[in-house]
Design an enzyme around this catalytic site. Structure first.
Site, mmCIF file in Angstrom:
data_model
loop_
_atom_site.group_PDB
_atom_site.id
_atom_site.type_symbol
_atom_site.label_atom_id
_atom_site.label_comp_id
_atom_site.label_asym_id
_atom_site.label_seq_id
_atom_site.Cartn_x
_atom_site.Cartn_y
_atom_site.Cartn_z
ATOM 1 N N ASP A 52 -51.125 94.705 116.016
ATOM 2 C CA ASP A 52 -50.527 94.112 114.877
ATOM 3 C C ASP A 52 -51.083 95.079 113.792
ATOM 4 O OD1 ASP A 52 -49.761 92.349 112.680
ATOM 5 O OD2 ASP A 52 -51.478 91.331 112.642
ATOM 6 N N ARG A 96 -45.697 94.802 121.140
ATOM 7 C CA ARG A 96 -45.919 93.947 120.363
ATOM 8 C C ARG A 96 -44.451 92.782 120.533
ATOM 9 N NH1 ARG A 96 -47.666 91.995 114.846
ATOM 10 N NH2 ARG A 96 -47.167 89.940 115.047
ATOM 11 N N ARG A 124 -51.698 88.875 120.327
ATOM 12 C CA ARG A 124 -50.754 90.175 120.274
ATOM 13 C C ARG A 124 -51.609 91.315 120.748
ATOM 14 N NH1 ARG A 124 -51.487 87.385 115.831
ATOM 15 N NH2 ARG A 124 -52.811 88.352 114.115
ATOM 16 N N ASP A 172 -50.646 96.124 109.432
ATOM 17 C CA ASP A 172 -50.066 95.690 108.098
ATOM 18 C C ASP A 172 -50.289 96.456 107.257
ATOM 19 O OD1 ASP A 172 -49.230 92.886 108.947
ATOM 20 O OD2 ASP A 172 -51.464 92.398 109.257
#
Length: 162
Positions: free
Chosen positions: A95, A83, A92, A97
């Site tokens: 990712d 990344r 990307r 989260d």
């Protein structure tokens, strides 16, 4: 152990394989147990539109890590996968989260839980509703209810054969 939900996404370098490999990497991380993962979904990009579609998923974890430690683990996995942070909503390779962390509401310079925009995003809510339809998304309502209320034209289950 605490229950947490994380979002996974990729749109570079064989995105479906990136998401699957990230799930495996998380399952092998100290202090993390992968409970279940959603199907993979193909979604249109948000924000910066001149990029390939994303492959997204949501995972449910049991973790002995605190919210910030979990974030550190996610960022370490992102780094291992290559990344590079260039600009907001950029393409990307991976990712990750933190969406929800059981019993925690948090808003500091590093982390906001529940994730502040998850209730508006079909690419989060549809896979979350698949694996945890009754989970509360902050004060906005249940995952399945919120997903049903969104226009979901830009999200579909990913088919490896397609």
């Amino acid at each position: 152990m605490s229950r947490a939900f994380i979002a996974l996404g990729s749109n570079l370098e064989a995105p479906a394989e990136q998401v699957r490999a990230a799930l495996a990497a998380l399952a092998e991380s100290d202090g993390v147990r992968l409970v279940r993962a959603s199907s993979l979904y193909r979604t249109a990009p948000v924000g910066y539109l001149d990029q390939p579609d994303f492959i997204n998923a949501v995972a449910e974890l049991d973790t002995s890590l605190g919210p910030h430690q979990l974030l550190d683990t996610l960022m370490e996995v992102e780094t291992r996968f290559g990344r590079v942070r260039t600009f907001r909503n950029a393409p990307r390779v991976l990712d990750l989260d933190v969406l929800l962390y059981e019993g925690v509401t948090l808003d500091d310079e590093r982390l906001t839980v529940p994730h502040p925009r998850m209730h508006e995003r079909a690419f989060v809510l549809v896979p979350l509703a698949e694996i945890a339809p009754e989970v509360a998304v902050g004060t906005h309502g249940m995952a399945a209810q919120l997903a049903a209320g969104l226009a979901c034209d830009d999200i579909r289950k990913y088919d490896d054969a397609a």
